[in-house]
Design a protein around this motif. Sequence first.
Motif, PDB file in Angstrom:
ATOM      1  N   GLU A 200       0.835  -1.205   0.000  1.00 20.03           N
ATOM      2  CA  GLU A 200       0.000   0.000   0.000  1.00 20.03           C
ATOM      3  C   GLU A 200       0.873   1.259   0.000  1.00 20.03           C
ATOM      4  O   GLU A 200       0.615   2.204  -0.757  1.00 20.03           O
ATOM      5  CB  GLU A 200      -0.900   0.000   1.235  1.00 20.03           C
ATOM      6  N   VAL A 201       1.912   1.270   0.819  1.00 22.54           N
ATOM      7  CA  VAL A 201       2.819   2.412   0.873  1.00 22.54           C
ATOM      8  C   VAL A 201       3.596   2.538  -0.437  1.00 22.54           C
ATOM      9  O   VAL A 201       3.748   3.629  -0.989  1.00 22.54           O
ATOM     10  CB  VAL A 201       3.784   2.291   2.065  1.00 22.54           C
ATOM     11  N   LEU A 202       4.079   1.413  -0.945  1.00 20.79           N
ATOM     12  CA  LEU A 202       4.868   1.450  -2.175  1.00 20.79           C
ATOM     13  C   LEU A 202       4.044   1.955  -3.350  1.00 20.79           C
ATOM     14  O   LEU A 202       4.554   2.691  -4.213  1.00 20.79           O
ATOM     15  CB  LEU A 202       5.441   0.067  -2.486  1.00 20.79           C
ATOM     16  N   ASP A 203       2.774   1.589  -3.419  1.00 21.68           N
ATOM     17  CA  ASP A 203       1.918   2.088  -4.493  1.00 21.68           C
ATOM     18  C   ASP A 203       1.798   3.606  -4.428  1.00 21.68           C
ATOM     19  O   ASP A 203       1.684   4.281  -5.462  1.00 21.68           O
ATOM     20  CB  ASP A 203       0.529   1.455  -4.396  1.00 21.68           C
ATOM     21  N   GLU A 204       1.856   4.156  -3.215  1.00 23.10           N
ATOM     22  CA  GLU A 204       1.805   5.615  -3.046  1.00 23.10           C
ATOM     23  C   GLU A 204       3.143   6.257  -3.424  1.00 23.10           C
ATOM     24  O   GLU A 204       3.188   7.244  -4.167  1.00 23.10           O
ATOM     25  CB  GLU A 204       1.455   5.971  -1.602  1.00 23.10           C
ATOM     26  N   VAL A 205       4.230   5.688  -2.926  1.00 20.37           N
ATOM     27  CA  VAL A 205       5.555   6.258  -3.153  1.00 20.37           C
ATOM     28  C   VAL A 205       5.908   6.249  -4.633  1.00 20.37           C
ATOM     29  O   VAL A 205       6.449   7.222  -5.170  1.00 20.37           O
ATOM     30  CB  VAL A 205       6.617   5.488  -2.344  1.00 20.37           C
TER      31      VAL A 205
END
Length: 408
Positions: free
Chosen positions: A115-120
């Motif tokens: 989830e974080v990587l999709d944002e970053v």
Amino acid sequence: MSAATSIEDRITVSCPPSDEETAKLVERIHQIGPVLREQAVIADRNRVLPQETIDALDFADVWRVSTLKRYGGYEGGASMLLEVARTVAYYDPAAAWCVVISNGSVMLINRFSDEVLDEVFVNGPIKAASIFAQPQGTATPDGDGWRISGKWPFASNSSQSDWALGILFIKENESVESQQVGFVLMRRNEFEVQDTWFTIGMRGSGSNTMVAEDLWVPKNRVITFEQLMGNGPEQDPHATFGRRLTPHLTMSTSIQSPSLGAAYAALDYTTDLSRKRAITYTHYKKQVDSGAFVQNLGAASIKIDAARSLLERAAAEIDAVASGSAPMPLERRARHRAGIGHAGHELVDAVNDLCWLHGTAAFAENSLLGRMWRDINTGTRHASITAPMGYELHGNGMTGTDYISTKL
């Protein structure tokens, strides 16, 4: 390439890129070499990389070595980063340092949740910075997130980073016993960069101080030390290759590569000029006429080659282990840490020898050899690659005594 937005799009790979992909990257770096070398003087003077250097590195595609393939990166391992950074360093060691730190930081960010990587990585590969040594901040619970305050010095590449990691204490409550070490992931507009990097070497790396004051971040942007640096992902057969790389050893190996590339540049510089320079207070019209000079030049070259062999050995095993799901044994990690530190000693000795051979002109303010001497002597002193600690870690593994550090 834009980021993956669904589970089905999250590509998983099991091994590092091919040698051919690395060779293409290296070829592009040589194409921009003249620009890097010209701008290196400006970077050294201004203590930060010029925009021309950053643009050239963008062209060469070196910032996305560690970005996962699902987000448009190479998902490269230790060997690719070592070779890429070594080549950049031949023209500008400080630029290579930033390339290593950015890709190494991305390697650490890869261990956050999907989830974080999709944002970053929503817009593809990024530039990054990180501090993962001593905790210099705190994360305190605040609603659905954390309240962050911290100051992180020597944050290389921080000025041009899109995201950055800072090590801190996670304070679940007021109890000291409940605190644990963790990391916060911050956008560039969420922290300030203070101009504090005043050194004699690696000046262009812009390793200034990141500061965050009363910053709120969502819950998923703080994770524990064990989640980021532990070997959990290294044991996961379903994890993609970029997540299985052992973090600290990969960083230690690649952080030595700027000094390696600088040493080869110093060697070529000294060799080329030896056909033109005389030896003062002797009858030698050219340095190459002296058997002593030629012999010691050969010895310096072999020291650099020996350092390269030690680093390539470490990088190859890191990649091989990350291609499976059995973590590297501690004694092997410790042995490589000693080899990485020893490589630094060999590089320092070699460039010192080259300065003796070249003569006092090496220490002219505008001397390429002198700048390489400064960069190598600074870079090899990084805390994660100093030889004394590496030797002791290796000795711990050999003797079965307690390791002096858990960061292996």
